[in-house]
Design a protein around this motif. Structure first.
Motif, PDB file in Angstrom:
ATOM      1  N   UNK A  49     -11.578 -11.615  38.345  1.00 15.71           N
ATOM      2  CA  UNK A  49     -10.228 -11.176  37.995  1.00 15.71           C
ATOM      3  C   UNK A  49      -9.172 -12.180  38.435  1.00 15.71           C
ATOM      4  N   UNK A  50      -9.513 -13.036  39.381  1.00 16.75           N
ATOM      5  CA  UNK A  50      -8.601 -14.087  39.820  1.00 16.75           C
ATOM      6  C   UNK A  50      -8.695 -15.335  38.952  1.00 16.75           C
TER       7      UNK A  50
ATOM      8  N   UNK B 269      -6.205  -8.026  32.206  1.00 19.05           N
ATOM      9  CA  UNK B 269      -7.087  -8.225  33.354  1.00 19.05           C
ATOM     10  C   UNK B 269      -7.787  -9.577  33.297  1.00 19.05           C
ATOM     11  N   UNK B 270      -8.050 -10.074  32.110  1.00 22.14           N
ATOM     12  CA  UNK B 270      -8.742 -11.358  31.962  1.00 22.14           C
ATOM     13  C   UNK B 270      -7.842 -12.547  32.237  1.00 22.14           C
TER      14      UNK B 270
ATOM     15  N   UNK C 112      -0.730  -6.243  38.982  1.00 21.50           N
ATOM     16  CA  UNK C 112      -1.313  -5.090  39.656  1.00 21.50           C
ATOM     17  C   UNK C 112      -1.395  -3.963  38.647  1.00 21.50           C
ATOM     18  N   UNK C 113      -2.523  -3.873  37.952  1.00 18.27           N
ATOM     19  CA  UNK C 113      -2.694  -2.907  36.879  1.00 18.27           C
ATOM     20  C   UNK C 113      -3.426  -1.662  37.319  1.00 18.27           C
ATOM     21  N   UNK C 114      -4.152  -1.734  38.396  1.00 17.88           N
ATOM     22  CA  UNK C 114      -4.924  -0.602  38.902  1.00 17.88           C
ATOM     23  C   UNK C 114      -5.985  -1.116  39.845  1.00 17.88           C
ATOM     24  N   UNK C 115      -6.931  -0.250  40.176  1.00 22.32           N
ATOM     25  CA  UNK C 115      -8.015  -0.612  41.073  1.00 22.32           C
ATOM     26  C   UNK C 115      -9.292  -0.737  40.253  1.00 22.32           C
TER      27      UNK C 115
END
Length: 70
Positions: free
Chosen positions: A8-9, A57-58, A64-67
């Motif tokens: 994710x990073x 997410x990609x 910060x979209x969620x966990x």
């Protein structure tokens, strides 16, 4: 940081010149997001379900979209 955090990073590493970035190969995730009065909601994110969230997410970096659950 585990594999999911690295992906994710961006997923940049020593194999990037040969295999590409790890985030380019992400095909789906399970994520917990805020859902107003309900508290939280689990979403299965893939190209058919929530494609915009998968795109974010990609490649959105430090958003910060969620966990994301493993």
């Amino acid at each position: 940081m585990g594999l999911s955090g690295a992906t994710l990073g961006g997923g940049f590493g020593f194999l990037t010149p040969y295999l590409g970035m790890a985030c380019d190969n992400l095909i789906g995730v399970e994520i917990v997001v805020a859902a107003g009065a309900d508290g939280a909601k689990v979403l299965d994110v893939d190209p058919r379900n929530y494609p915009d969230l998968l795109w974010a997410l990609r490649g959105a970096g430090n958003g910060n979209f969620g966990i994301v659950t493993p």
